[in-house]
Design an enzyme around this catalytic site. Structure first.
Site, PDB file in Angstrom:
ATOM      1  N   HIS A 271      84.018 -12.540 -28.046  1.00 24.93           N
ATOM      2  CA  HIS A 271      84.687 -13.499 -28.943  1.00 24.93           C
ATOM      3  C   HIS A 271      85.217 -12.739 -30.154  1.00 24.93           C
ATOM      4  CE1 HIS A 271      85.422 -17.032 -31.445  1.00 24.93           C
ATOM      5  NE2 HIS A 271      85.363 -17.712 -30.311  1.00 24.93           N
ATOM      6  N   ASP A 328      83.005 -20.736 -23.049  1.00 24.30           N
ATOM      7  CA  ASP A 328      83.542 -20.957 -21.696  1.00 24.30           C
ATOM      8  C   ASP A 328      82.601 -20.508 -20.594  1.00 24.30           C
ATOM      9  OD1 ASP A 328      86.621 -20.055 -23.169  1.00 24.30           O
ATOM     10  OD2 ASP A 328      86.067 -22.050 -22.449  1.00 24.30           O
TER      11      ASP A 328
HETATM   12  C1  SDX Z   1      87.877 -19.026 -26.438  1.00 22.52           C
HETATM   13  O1  SDX Z   1      89.189 -17.796 -31.039  1.00 22.52           O
HETATM   14  C2  SDX Z   1      88.456 -18.733 -30.646  1.00 22.52           C
HETATM   15  O2  SDX Z   1      87.723 -19.323 -31.398  1.00 22.52           O
HETATM   16  C3  SDX Z   1      88.580 -19.115 -29.187  1.00 22.52           C
HETATM   17  C4  SDX Z   1      87.613 -20.168 -28.691  1.00 22.52           C
HETATM   18  C5  SDX Z   1      87.900 -21.520 -29.279  1.00 22.52           C
HETATM   19  O3  SDX Z   1      86.980 -22.366 -29.332  1.00 22.52           O
HETATM   20  O4  SDX Z   1      89.066 -21.797 -29.604  1.00 22.52           O
HETATM   21  O5  SDX Z   1      86.291 -19.791 -29.042  1.00 22.52           O
HETATM   22  C6  SDX Z   1      87.692 -20.331 -27.161  1.00 22.52           C
HETATM   23  O6  SDX Z   1      88.998 -18.671 -26.186  1.00 22.52           O
HETATM   24  C7  SDX Z   1      86.673 -18.204 -26.091  1.00 22.52           C
HETATM   25  C8  SDX Z   1      87.035 -16.820 -25.444  1.00 22.52           C
HETATM   26  C9  SDX Z   1      87.340 -17.037 -23.965  1.00 22.52           C
HETATM   27  N1  SDX Z   1      87.878 -15.811 -23.370  1.00 22.52           N
HETATM   28  C10 SDX Z   1      87.159 -15.066 -22.491  1.00 22.52           C
HETATM   29  O7  SDX Z   1      85.987 -15.300 -22.181  1.00 22.52           O
HETATM   30  C11 SDX Z   1      87.931 -13.909 -21.867  1.00 22.52           C
HETATM   31  C12 SDX Z   1      87.082 -12.637 -21.908  1.00 22.52           C
HETATM   32  N2  SDX Z   1      86.925 -12.255 -23.294  1.00 22.52           N
HETATM   33  C13 SDX Z   1      87.826 -11.205 -23.798  1.00 22.52           C
HETATM   34  O8  SDX Z   1      89.107 -11.228 -23.261  1.00 22.52           O
HETATM   35  C14 SDX Z   1      87.727 -11.026 -25.320  1.00 22.52           C
HETATM   36  O9  SDX Z   1      86.390 -10.924 -25.615  1.00 22.52           O
HETATM   37  C15 SDX Z   1      88.376 -12.060 -26.242  1.00 22.52           C
HETATM   38  C16 SDX Z   1      89.774 -12.345 -25.877  1.00 22.52           C
HETATM   39  C17 SDX Z   1      87.583 -13.314 -26.244  1.00 22.52           C
HETATM   40  C18 SDX Z   1      88.329 -11.459 -27.666  1.00 22.52           C
HETATM   41  O10 SDX Z   1      89.173 -10.357 -27.670  1.00 22.52           O
HETATM   42  P1  SDX Z   1      89.314  -9.410 -28.975  1.00 22.52           P
HETATM   43  O11 SDX Z   1      88.629 -10.009 -30.142  1.00 22.52           O
HETATM   44  O12 SDX Z   1      90.765  -9.058 -29.098  1.00 22.52           O
HETATM   45  O13 SDX Z   1      88.463  -8.144 -28.587  1.00 22.52           O
HETATM   46  P2  SDX Z   1      89.032  -6.894 -27.779  1.00 22.52           P
HETATM   47  O14 SDX Z   1      89.814  -7.348 -26.578  1.00 22.52           O
HETATM   48  O15 SDX Z   1      89.684  -5.978 -28.758  1.00 22.52           O
HETATM   49  O16 SDX Z   1      87.655  -6.244 -27.241  1.00 22.52           O
HETATM   50  C19 SDX Z   1      86.876  -5.359 -28.056  1.00 22.52           C
HETATM   51  C20 SDX Z   1      86.195  -4.410 -27.074  1.00 22.52           C
HETATM   52  C21 SDX Z   1      87.194  -3.692 -26.140  1.00 22.52           C
HETATM   53  O17 SDX Z   1      86.589  -2.486 -25.708  1.00 22.52           O
HETATM   54  P3  SDX Z   1      86.990  -1.069 -26.512  1.00 22.52           P
HETATM   55  O18 SDX Z   1      88.521  -1.009 -26.428  1.00 22.52           O
HETATM   56  O19 SDX Z   1      86.468  -1.291 -27.928  1.00 22.52           O
HETATM   57  O20 SDX Z   1      86.292  -0.043 -25.730  1.00 22.52           O
HETATM   58  O21 SDX Z   1      85.322  -5.162 -26.202  1.00 22.52           O
HETATM   59  C22 SDX Z   1      85.809  -5.067 -24.851  1.00 22.52           C
HETATM   60  C23 SDX Z   1      87.253  -4.618 -24.932  1.00 22.52           C
HETATM   61  O22 SDX Z   1      87.623  -3.911 -23.744  1.00 22.52           O
HETATM   62  N3  SDX Z   1      85.695  -6.428 -24.296  1.00 22.52           N
HETATM   63  C24 SDX Z   1      85.300  -6.718 -23.061  1.00 22.52           C
HETATM   64  C25 SDX Z   1      85.274  -8.121 -22.981  1.00 22.52           C
HETATM   65  N4  SDX Z   1      85.665  -8.640 -24.153  1.00 22.52           N
HETATM   66  C26 SDX Z   1      85.933  -7.598 -24.965  1.00 22.52           C
HETATM   67  N5  SDX Z   1      84.950  -5.903 -22.020  1.00 22.52           N
HETATM   68  C27 SDX Z   1      84.588  -6.544 -20.876  1.00 22.52           C
HETATM   69  N6  SDX Z   1      84.535  -7.884 -20.720  1.00 22.52           N
HETATM   70  C28 SDX Z   1      84.872  -8.697 -21.756  1.00 22.52           C
HETATM   71  N7  SDX Z   1      84.837 -10.040 -21.611  1.00 22.52           N
END
Ligand code: SDX
Length: 392
Positions: A271, A328
């Site tokens: 998140h 989710d």
């Molecule tokens: C919602 O914003 C909100 O409040 C949203 C929400 C709401 O109520 O409105 O809470 C609802 O959208 C919840 C999130 C649902 N999405 C997912 O579950 C999809 C999987 N999650 C990721 O795509 C990610 O965690 C996000 C999109 C939720 C957040 O992305 P960020 O903040 O841009 O973080 P990032 O992509 O920069 O990740 C940081 C690091 C990275 O690794 P490094 O480059 O630092 O090595 O964490 C890793 C990412 O690769 N990472 C993950 C991961 N989420 C982040 N690696 C594997 N699996 C994951 N799920």
């Protein structure tokens, strides 16, 4: 920072506005609507009460709630011609695309809801969409199944009426178990607002051009559809099913999620704001246990989810990046147990988020916020002259 602008892709460190609606503390895992904790609201309030609270700022008296519900019911008719538009979609159309289109199409049938500047006109548009959106959601679902598109029962509560509209068989009966309505009521409350998330920011920025409420919401539905946002609730179940089909080997999927060369992510984890357990996920996880137990359902997918969660909480890749289950991760397991198909999971998120989008749009308009128009850092070509076709 270069010159007058600060580069901030994804607005990770940008405060887009001041808002009095929802408070989040990502480190402590705190979420409050208008100062009330979601733990209390999920336990003690109804979804319609929370709609009123988010939009108008205070918990309603019984009289205020009754009037709000009466006004909504008075506006819950959807023009029969909207069914013609629905007819135009193939049964395979994803419900989020249909709902975004129908929400925008409502403008054509409610022209007075376009330019709303006064609080009074906003109120009229708000009760219209709160009345019509559950109908559009139920019709979108029923259309896929070839079921009649009609209404529920105005004598029922807001969520109970939605459940009837969704699941009513041609004979008229439906699963009216209180556990179904209570579980949905709680889920909708937990999804109701979340400060400046992607879809809410979309609703605000579209509304900031003084586009109407319905089209701003239509844009929010489109943004929520993405698998990185609300669409994750569908992607989680599809991921858990894939793990189940693959023999339940969660370690393989954990390795894929950590592999930088593999686009696969552990859906339902991570998140932007919560760097601790998403407080909503905690409540939903418990609710999933309770609902499955009360319905006597053994869902292997829930066991796989719990196994994944346990592994991730002990895995340095996830721990170092503070990746925890989000809203989710468990919600789909409840939707499934209530008989809601996976393609309707994100529409359920949209139904829950509707009051939050409305509240944020209304706050932005009442505060007369300026039109949203960010800047950029230009990294393209310098000035160059036109090249005639024969010289290219
Ligand atoms: C919602 O914003 C909100 O409040 C949203 C929400 C709401 O109520 O409105 O809470 C609802 O959208 C919840 C999130 C649902 N999405 C997912 O579950 C999809 C999987 N999650 C990721 O795509 C990610 O965690 C996000 C999109 C939720 C957040 O992305 P960020 O903040 O841009 O973080 P990032 O992509 O920069 O990740 C940081 C690091 C990275 O690794 P490094 O480059 O630092 O090595 O964490 C890793 C990412 O690769 N990472 C993950 C991961 N989420 C982040 N690696 C594997 N699996 C994951 N799920």
């Amino acid at each position: 920072t270069k010159g007058v602008v600060t580069l901030d892709p994804g607005y990770k460190n940008t405060g887009a506005c001041e808002s009095a609606i929802t408070f989040l503390d990502g480190e402590k895992g705190i979420l409050r609507y208008r100062g009330y904790s979601i733990e209390e609201l999920a336990e003690k309030a109804t979804f319609l009460e929370v709609c009123y609270l988010l939009i108008f700022g205070e918990l309603p008296t019984q009289q205020q709630l009754n009037k709000f519900h009466t006004d909504i019911k008075g506006q819950s008719h959807v023009d029969e011609d909207v069914k013609r538009i629905l007819d135009g979609f193939p049964k395979s159309a994803h419900p989020m695309g249909v709902l975004s289109s129908l929400t925008s199409a409502l403008v054509a049938f409610n022209p007075s809801s376009v330019n709303v500047d006064s609080e009074e006109d906003m109120y009229k548009a708000i009760v219209k969409i709160l009345g019509k959106f559950p109908v559009l959601t139920a019709w979108t679902y029923r259309k896929r199944l070839g079921l009649p598109l009609d209404y529920g029962d105005d004598n029922l509560g807001y969520v109970d009426n939605f459940v009837k509209m969704m699941f009513k068989k041609p004979s008229g009966e439906y699963n009216s178990k209180q556990t179904v309505v209570d579980a949905l009521d709680k889920l909708l409350i937990l999804h109701a607002d979340h400060e400046q998330n992607c879809s809410t920011s979309t609703v605000r920025i579209v509304g900031s051009s003084h586009a109407g409420l319905f089209v701003s919401l239509s844009a929010g539905i489109a943004a929520l559809w993405g698998p990185l946002h609300g669409g994750a609730n569908q992607a989680v179940i599809e991921m858990l099913e894939a793990i189940k089909e693959d023999g339940g080997d969660t370690k393989k999927f954990m390795a894929k999620a950590k592999d930088k060369d593999d686009p696969f992510r552990l859906m339902g984890f991570g998140h932007r704001v919560y760097k601790n357990f998403d407080p909503r996920a905690k409540i939903i996880k418990k609710a999933a246990d309770d609902v499955l137990e009360s319905m006597g359902i053994e869902d292997q997918v829930l066991d796989i989810a719990k196994g994944l969660e346990k592994e991730a909480l002990e895995d340095s890749y996830f721990v170092d990046r503070k990746l925890y289950p989000n809203v989710d991760f468990y919600s789909g397991i409840i939707y499934r147990s209530l008989g809601i198909p996976v393609e309707m999971f994100t529409p359920m998120f949209a139904l829950g988020r509707l009051p939050g989008w409305i509240a944020q749009w209304r706050e932005m308009r009442l505060k007369k916020e300026p039109i949203g128009r960010p800047r950029q850092i230009y990294v393209g070509e310098n000035l160059r002259s036109y090249v005639p076709m024969e010289e290219r």
